[in-house]
Design an enzyme around this catalytic site. Structure first.
Site, PDB file in Angstrom:
ATOM      1  N   ASN A 121      37.266 -23.346  19.881  1.00  0.00           N
ATOM      2  CA  ASN A 121      35.642 -23.073  19.599  1.00  0.00           C
ATOM      3  C   ASN A 121      35.960 -22.634  18.124  1.00  0.00           C
ATOM      4  O   ASN A 121      36.494 -21.547  17.946  1.00  0.00           O
ATOM      5  CB  ASN A 121      34.952 -22.280  20.599  1.00  0.00           C
ATOM      6  CG  ASN A 121      33.965 -22.082  19.539  1.00  0.00           C
ATOM      7  OD1 ASN A 121      33.226 -21.489  18.743  1.00  0.00           O
ATOM      8  ND2 ASN A 121      32.939 -21.863  20.783  1.00  0.00           N
ATOM      9  N   ARG A 151      30.177 -16.479   2.294  1.00  0.00           N
ATOM     10  CA  ARG A 151      30.758 -16.946   0.724  1.00  0.00           C
ATOM     11  C   ARG A 151      29.927 -17.814   0.311  1.00  0.00           C
ATOM     12  O   ARG A 151      29.635 -18.072  -0.788  1.00  0.00           O
ATOM     13  CB  ARG A 151      32.185 -16.989   0.334  1.00  0.00           C
ATOM     14  CG  ARG A 151      32.705 -15.522   1.184  1.00  0.00           C
ATOM     15  CD  ARG A 151      32.065 -14.504  -0.380  1.00  0.00           C
ATOM     16  NE  ARG A 151      32.087 -14.930  -1.534  1.00  0.00           N
ATOM     17  CZ  ARG A 151      33.634 -13.927  -1.743  1.00  0.00           C
ATOM     18  NH1 ARG A 151      34.279 -13.574  -1.754  1.00  0.00           N
ATOM     19  NH2 ARG A 151      34.053 -15.201  -3.286  1.00  0.00           N
ATOM     20  N   HIS A 191      29.282 -24.725  18.144  1.00  0.00           N
ATOM     21  CA  HIS A 191      28.224 -24.338  19.262  1.00  0.00           C
ATOM     22  C   HIS A 191      27.203 -23.899  17.790  1.00  0.00           C
ATOM     23  O   HIS A 191      26.726 -23.660  17.656  1.00  0.00           O
ATOM     24  CB  HIS A 191      28.636 -23.097  20.149  1.00  0.00           C
ATOM     25  CG  HIS A 191      27.349 -22.723  20.881  1.00  0.00           C
ATOM     26  ND1 HIS A 191      27.416 -22.037  22.237  1.00  0.00           N
ATOM     27  CD2 HIS A 191      25.683 -23.248  20.669  1.00  0.00           C
ATOM     28  CE1 HIS A 191      25.977 -21.921  22.794  1.00  0.00           C
ATOM     29  NE2 HIS A 191      25.263 -22.215  21.819  1.00  0.00           N
ATOM     30  N   ARG A 234      24.321 -23.801  16.985  1.00  0.00           N
ATOM     31  CA  ARG A 234      22.535 -22.904  17.487  1.00  0.00           C
ATOM     32  C   ARG A 234      21.243 -23.439  15.848  1.00  0.00           C
ATOM     33  O   ARG A 234      21.610 -24.224  15.109  1.00  0.00           O
ATOM     34  CB  ARG A 234      22.599 -22.281  17.077  1.00  0.00           C
ATOM     35  CG  ARG A 234      23.704 -20.798  17.735  1.00  0.00           C
ATOM     36  CD  ARG A 234      23.428 -20.041  18.128  1.00  0.00           C
ATOM     37  NE  ARG A 234      24.605 -19.634  19.885  1.00  0.00           N
ATOM     38  CZ  ARG A 234      24.569 -19.203  19.901  1.00  0.00           C
ATOM     39  NH1 ARG A 234      26.335 -19.532  18.814  1.00  0.00           N
ATOM     40  NH2 ARG A 234      25.234 -19.047  21.446  1.00  0.00           N
ATOM     41  N   HIS A 281      26.512 -20.926  11.908  1.00  0.00           N
ATOM     42  CA  HIS A 281      27.856 -20.762  11.874  1.00  0.00           C
ATOM     43  C   HIS A 281      28.008 -21.995  11.732  1.00  0.00           C
ATOM     44  O   HIS A 281      28.182 -23.110  10.994  1.00  0.00           O
ATOM     45  CB  HIS A 281      28.389 -19.889  12.830  1.00  0.00           C
ATOM     46  CG  HIS A 281      28.158 -20.019  14.249  1.00  0.00           C
ATOM     47  ND1 HIS A 281      27.197 -21.134  15.210  1.00  0.00           N
ATOM     48  CD2 HIS A 281      27.128 -18.821  15.221  1.00  0.00           C
ATOM     49  CE1 HIS A 281      26.352 -20.473  16.022  1.00  0.00           C
ATOM     50  NE2 HIS A 281      27.053 -18.867  16.232  1.00  0.00           N
ATOM     51  N   GLU A 298      28.742 -27.789  22.540  1.00  0.00           N
ATOM     52  CA  GLU A 298      27.693 -26.416  23.374  1.00  0.00           C
ATOM     53  C   GLU A 298      26.204 -26.749  22.953  1.00  0.00           C
ATOM     54  O   GLU A 298      26.286 -26.291  21.518  1.00  0.00           O
ATOM     55  CB  GLU A 298      28.410 -26.006  23.981  1.00  0.00           C
ATOM     56  CG  GLU A 298      29.091 -25.390  23.265  1.00  0.00           C
ATOM     57  CD  GLU A 298      29.858 -23.696  23.733  1.00  0.00           C
ATOM     58  OE1 GLU A 298      30.113 -23.907  24.775  1.00  0.00           O
ATOM     59  OE2 GLU A 298      29.584 -23.026  23.512  1.00  0.00           O
ATOM     60  N   HIS A 328      34.321 -17.555  27.550  1.00  0.00           N
ATOM     61  CA  HIS A 328      33.800 -16.909  26.883  1.00  0.00           C
ATOM     62  C   HIS A 328      34.426 -15.115  27.355  1.00  0.00           C
ATOM     63  O   HIS A 328      34.526 -15.266  28.263  1.00  0.00           O
ATOM     64  CB  HIS A 328      31.846 -16.966  27.527  1.00  0.00           C
ATOM     65  CG  HIS A 328      31.283 -15.307  26.388  1.00  0.00           C
ATOM     66  ND1 HIS A 328      30.600 -16.154  25.628  1.00  0.00           N
ATOM     67  CD2 HIS A 328      31.225 -14.108  26.258  1.00  0.00           C
ATOM     68  CE1 HIS A 328      29.947 -14.859  25.353  1.00  0.00           C
ATOM     69  NE2 HIS A 328      30.466 -13.830  25.389  1.00  0.00           N
ATOM     70  N   ASP A 329      34.549 -14.566  26.212  1.00  0.00           N
ATOM     71  CA  ASP A 329      35.809 -13.376  26.402  1.00  0.00           C
ATOM     72  C   ASP A 329      36.914 -13.780  27.388  1.00  0.00           C
ATOM     73  O   ASP A 329      37.688 -12.505  26.917  1.00  0.00           O
ATOM     74  CB  ASP A 329      34.968 -12.248  27.033  1.00  0.00           C
ATOM     75  CG  ASP A 329      33.943 -11.789  25.879  1.00  0.00           C
ATOM     76  OD1 ASP A 329      33.756 -12.174  24.766  1.00  0.00           O
ATOM     77  OD2 ASP A 329      32.953 -10.701  26.146  1.00  0.00           O
ATOM     78  N   GLY A 337      37.245 -19.062  21.585  1.00  0.00           N
ATOM     79  CA  GLY A 337      36.837 -18.933  20.228  1.00  0.00           C
ATOM     80  C   GLY A 337      36.959 -17.678  19.183  1.00  0.00           C
ATOM     81  O   GLY A 337      37.574 -17.564  18.396  1.00  0.00           O
TER      82      GLY A 337
END
Length: 238
Positions: free
Chosen positions: A7, A18, A43, A45, A50, A70, A190-191, A213
């Protein structure tokens, strides 16, 4: 062997901090694939804090492995996926203002909605996966809505594993077995990190893909992208 999808949201976060195009997301993706990653995940949003929607379009032109987009299937997201046509779309029920994904779908309450959304993507030949907690009822519900795969939400495992509670992997293993029986592929994310990925992959059967990620990028600050990707691939192969 379980496949590693990287990710790249955090790379886009650094770029956006920046302005300009440093680091160059497209070049980073090319490098990540050259280091052995077997997929790229983004991913986007709605606020594009990002990954930008244009990033998904740009990456479609350069990703040579598996491209996974995703997100929450709001109209703008669905339009993007249908335009880009990645190999896989992963549906995540995150709120517009969520910092990161924090729960899986209630596949029973959202049965009609998920069935409709998944049918739209499958008509276009896009493999679908839905983000779920390791709860058997949610796996049954996932099978009922017609998804191809599930992605097990692994934050609880990672939190408990760090405390020494290795039994926290059991619900994930049980749900993976159930998913296999129901004809669903199993992804996870995730994590997950270098600290816990070996144990998770060894204990959870039929694991097709992990999406990593945040931890991978943080680890790469110390060790370098090429080294860290190689270490993930080694652990997944053990």
């Amino acid at each position: 062997m379980t496949r590693l999808s990287v990710n790249v949201n955090k790379i886009a976060t650094l770029r956006n901090a920046r302005g300009g195009n440093v680091p160059d997301l497209v070049q980073c993706v090319r490098d990540i694939e050259s280091f052995g990653a077997q997929g790229i995940t983004v991913h986007p949003r709605p606020d594009e804090r990002h990954i930008r929607y244009q990033d998904a379009r740009d990456l479609k032109m350069v990703v040579t492995t598996e491209f996974n987009i995703e997100g929450n299937p709001i109209k703008s997201f669905m339009d993007l996926v249908l335009e880009v046509k990645p190999q896989q779309v992963t549906l995540v029920p995150d709120a517009v203002d969520a910092i990161t994904s924090n729960a899986g779908w209630d596949t029973l309450t959202n049965k009609d909605f998920l069935t409709e959304v998944i049918s739209v993507f499958k008509r276009e030949g896009i493999r679908t996966s839905i983000f779920v907690d390791p709860v058997p009822e949610m796996i049954d519900g996932a099978a009922a809505v017609g998804t191809d795969r599930i992605e097990l939400y692994t934050e609880d495992f990672a939190t408990e594993y760090a405390k020494g509670n290795f039994d926290a992997v059991r619900p994930y293993a049980q749900c993976a077995l159930l998913a296999q029986e129901l004809g669903l592929g199993v992804n996870a994310g995730h994590d997950l990190s270098l600290d816990n990925i070996s144990y998770f992959a060894q204990q959870v059967p039929h694991l097709k893909e992990v999406s990593i990620g945040h931890a991978l990028i943080c680890e790469s600050l110390y060790h370098g992208l090429e080294t860290v990707i190689g270490q993930y691939l080694k652990r997944l192969a053990e």
